[in-house]
Design an enzyme around this catalytic site. Structure first.
Site, PDB file in Angstrom:
ATOM      1  N   LYS A  13       0.624  -1.312  -0.058  1.00  0.00           N
ATOM      2  CA  LYS A  13      -0.340   0.168   0.307  1.00  0.00           C
ATOM      3  C   LYS A  13       0.640   1.230  -0.474  1.00  0.00           C
ATOM      4  CE  LYS A  13      -3.107  -2.828   2.041  1.00  0.00           C
ATOM      5  NZ  LYS A  13      -4.717  -2.712   3.032  1.00  0.00           N
ATOM      6  N   GLU A 101     -10.113  -0.650  -1.332  1.00  0.00           N
ATOM      7  CA  GLU A 101      -9.256   0.594  -0.881  1.00  0.00           C
ATOM      8  C   GLU A 101      -9.534   2.372  -2.172  1.00  0.00           C
ATOM      9  OE1 GLU A 101      -5.476  -0.134   0.924  1.00  0.00           O
ATOM     10  OE2 GLU A 101      -6.599  -0.949   2.906  1.00  0.00           O
ATOM     11  N   GLU A 165     -10.979 -10.674  -1.880  1.00  0.00           N
ATOM     12  CA  GLU A 165     -11.041  -9.739   0.199  1.00  0.00           C
ATOM     13  C   GLU A 165     -12.269  -8.977   0.508  1.00  0.00           C
ATOM     14  OE1 GLU A 165      -6.363  -8.576   0.023  1.00  0.00           O
ATOM     15  OE2 GLU A 165      -7.539  -7.632  -0.688  1.00  0.00           O
ATOM     16  N   GLY A 171      -7.413  -5.629   7.441  1.00  0.00           N
ATOM     17  CA  GLY A 171      -7.076  -4.778   8.370  1.00  0.00           C
ATOM     18  C   GLY A 171      -8.047  -4.753   9.529  1.00  0.00           C
ATOM     19  N   SER A 202      -6.520  -9.379   6.490  1.00  0.00           N
ATOM     20  CA  SER A 202      -6.484 -10.260   8.042  1.00  0.00           C
ATOM     21  C   SER A 202      -5.589 -11.454   7.974  1.00  0.00           C
ATOM     22  CB  SER A 202      -7.227 -10.005   8.639  1.00  0.00           C
ATOM     23  OG  SER A 202      -7.424  -8.795   9.272  1.00  0.00           O
TER      24      SER A 202
HETATM   25  P1  PGA Z   1      -4.256  -6.618   5.447  1.00  0.00           P
HETATM   26  O1  PGA Z   1      -4.368  -6.453   3.753  1.00  0.00           O
HETATM   27  O2  PGA Z   1      -3.968  -8.370   5.352  1.00  0.00           O
HETATM   28  O3  PGA Z   1      -3.610  -5.633   6.785  1.00  0.00           O
HETATM   29  O4  PGA Z   1      -5.963  -7.068   5.902  1.00  0.00           O
HETATM   30  C1  PGA Z   1      -4.991  -6.779   2.739  1.00  0.00           C
HETATM   31  C2  PGA Z   1      -5.254  -6.436   1.618  1.00  0.00           C
HETATM   32  O5  PGA Z   1      -5.580  -5.226   2.253  1.00  0.00           O
HETATM   33  O6  PGA Z   1      -4.637  -6.478   0.341  1.00  0.00           O
END
Ligand code: PGA
Length: 246
Positions: A13, A101, A165, A171, A202
């Protein structure tokens, strides 16, 4: 069930500067990436792609690069955008498209995303298309219907990866139950029987074995747990073990 290739993708990210990305590579055990069935992919920010490409080449590391996004236009007057051709030229093999996102914070949706997928494939990149339902849809039992809607514009013959996802999982430390995961993976599999399906949300060294069991699970897109070399390598080791014993 054919033993499909596995993928482990680090989505950094906007978390790492170029210096931090270089430090990660210095500390990451690239020499221990000895299972050719597991493709490790790093998705740093655009500005770190070329230095990571050089580090990977110099170390002959079995790692490839993904961009976190791309433009939906081919080239021209689009200030601040990065084209698929630029990504290909800089050494990316993959590009993440439609991360939640991008969808929720930047308003990207299927008409734009399907254009990105098409351009990426045309440029020789492998899109990693992210899909997944919100908490609200999950709680109202609308997951499968929503996934089908998100996948409607895409053909099952597209050379791409799908990353399931659930937005409520990203997160948050929450992961789907076995039953929920099966339902989602089966729904995706019914239209895309030959497409690798990854899970994201996560994933960490403690819960990865609760996610690895599904025969349709072809790997992981990882945010938080990909930021430290040790925790990222722990995920690789868990997949490696599963691959040998599974
Ligand atoms: P995360 O993010 O593993 O921190 O939950 C996964 C993602 O956004 O692809």
């Amino acid at each position: 069930m054919p033993n499909r290739k596995q993928y482990l993708i680090a989505n950094w990210k906007m978390s790492k500067t170029t210096n931090q990305a270089i430090l990660f590579m210095q500390q990451f055990s690239v020499n221990s990436l000895n299972n050719s069935e597991i493709q490790v992919i790093l998705a740093p920010s655009y500005v770190s792609l070329s230095i990571l490409r050089d580090i990977i080449l110099t170390a002959s590391a079995p790692i490839t690069l993904a961009a976190q996004n791309c433009s939906s236009e081919e080239s021209g007057a689009y200030t601040g955008e990065v084209s698929v051709t630029m990504l290909r030229e800089i050494g990316c093999q993959y590009v993440i498209i439609g991360h939640s996102e991008r969808r929720t914070l930047f308003g990207e949706c299927e008409p734009i995303l399907s254009k990105k997928v098409e351009l990426a494939v045309k440029a020789g990149l492998i899109p990693i298309l992210c899909i997944g339902e919100s908490r609200e849809l999950y709680e109202t039992g609308a997951t499968v219907e929503y996934l089908k809607q998100q996948l409607a514009p895409y053909s099952s013959t597209l050379p791409f990866l799908l990353a399931y996802e659930p937005i409520w999982s990203i997160g948050t430390g929450l992961i789907p139950t076995r039953e929920d995961l099966s339902t989602a993976l089966d729904a995706i599999d019914s239209k895309f029987p030959d497409t690798p399906i990854l899970y994201g949300g996560s994933v960490n060294r403690k819960n990865i074995s609760d996610l690895l069991w599904h025969q349709r699970m072809n790997g992981f897109l990882v945010g938080g747990a990909s930021l430290e070399p040790d925790s990222f390598f722990a995920l690789y080791s868990a997949m490696n073990q599963n691959n040998h014993h599974g």
